[in-house]
Structure formats: structure tokens, C-alpha cells
Design a protein around this motif. Sequence first.
Motif: not given
Length: 245
Positions: A102-127
Motif C-alpha cells: 500500500y502507499a501513502r502520499i506524504t506531501s503534494a503541492g507546487l514547488e519551483p522546478a529544479p534544473a533537472e526536473v525543468a529540463a525533463a518537463l520542458g519548462i523553465a527552471e524555477g517555474a
Amino acid sequence: MPKIERAVAPYMQVVTHIRGQITSGELAPGDLLPPDRALAAEWGISRATAQKVITVLKTEGLVETAQGSGTRVARTVPLHHSGYDRALSVRRTGKIYSEGEYARITSAGLEPAPAEVAAALGIAEGAPAIRRVRVTYSAQDVALSMSTSWLDGALSSAAPALVSTERIREGSWHYLETRTGRSVVGAQDRISVRLATKEEAELLALELPAAVKVTKTTLRDEDGLTVEFGVSVTGGRESVYDYAV
């Protein structure tokens, strides 16, 4: 109706099919498998080949046999969580975890995208990016893995459940598809090893310093665009991947 493809050994095709049913949860611990005679008839293989299928599954620890009670899915099934296994589980059950987990979502929300995440998602870093952290547990309440899902923050207005820790009952992939029209059709896993962070060690009950296996998964839609970038961290567990060659 299952069908044999001659490019791969027939017994391995049947093993792969049944293994997939077990690891996805379609076949649960204790479920009875067809006897070898029925398995042979269903797949159009010899009885000896069907018996070989059962032998391989038993060797892998996926099934158990007992005199007079047939072959059943093992009560404790070894975990085989390749990217293919997870995708298969989502398509069949709406969940990325196996029967008994079974799984638990321990946190969820909006955060500034780190460089690696931004590159993967195709959005600006910090967006703004959606960050969902999930911890998966065994039936014995042992933390098995920690996974962090990142999605474009722009999706939060159409799919607000993604920024909530409440369970998405229909599964996040189905929810995202119905809300945005974007369907996951392809994925890539990149696997490496490093030392656990303090947060990972706390969630997985690891004593620092501890080595962890890190799987970075990119999920893409039919246009080849990244829908989700995920990072799954597992500590102290063996991974087993079986495939035909």
C-alpha cells in the motif's frame, strides 16, 4: 486469447505472461493457476512445456505447489519492479504497487522546478511544478520505496487532485488523462546508485550513510512530450528482471 509468437521460446512467453499477471496484482497471492493440462490447451503447447512453465515460476518464487491442491500464487511474492512491471500494473489495476503493498502520499503541492526536473518537463527552471511524494509499504508496514513525481505546474488547474495528498482512486494516470486528455504511452527508466539523502533515510527508515538505488522515469504522451518525471528511491532490496534473449 493468448497467442504464441515463434521468435521467443514458447515456455518463456507463457512465463512472461503469467509473471506479469502476478506482479501487476491481476493474480493475487493464493490464486490458483490452471493445471498443466489446461495451460497446455489454452496456449497450444505441449504438456511438457506447460510443466516447464510451472517449474520456472516455482524457481522464481512466484508460485507454490502442494500435493492435491494444485499450483497457487505464492503468499509472499518477490518484488519485480522494472519500468515495464510498473506500467503493466497501472494499466491493469490503476496502481503501481503489488498485491499486499500500500502507499501513502506524504506531501503534494507546487514547488519551483529544479534544473533537472525543468529540463525533463520542458519548462523553465524555477517555474511552478507539481511535486508528489509517495512512500510504498509492505503488508508488514515496512517502507519499500520512496518516489517523487514531478509534473508541469500548469496542470494543477485542470487536475487539482495532483496537488492534494488525498488518494486518487481511479489512479493518477487515468485521472490525468480524463482531466487533460494526455495519455501516457511510453516511458524510459534510468537506474543508478548513490547515497541516500536525509529525507530519504527518514522515510525509508535507513541508517546513514546508506546506499540506495535510484530510478529516474520519464513518462511520455503520444506526441513524445514528457507528462511526468519521477524519481524512485529504494534501499536495501534486490531487484530481479527477467527477459527473453
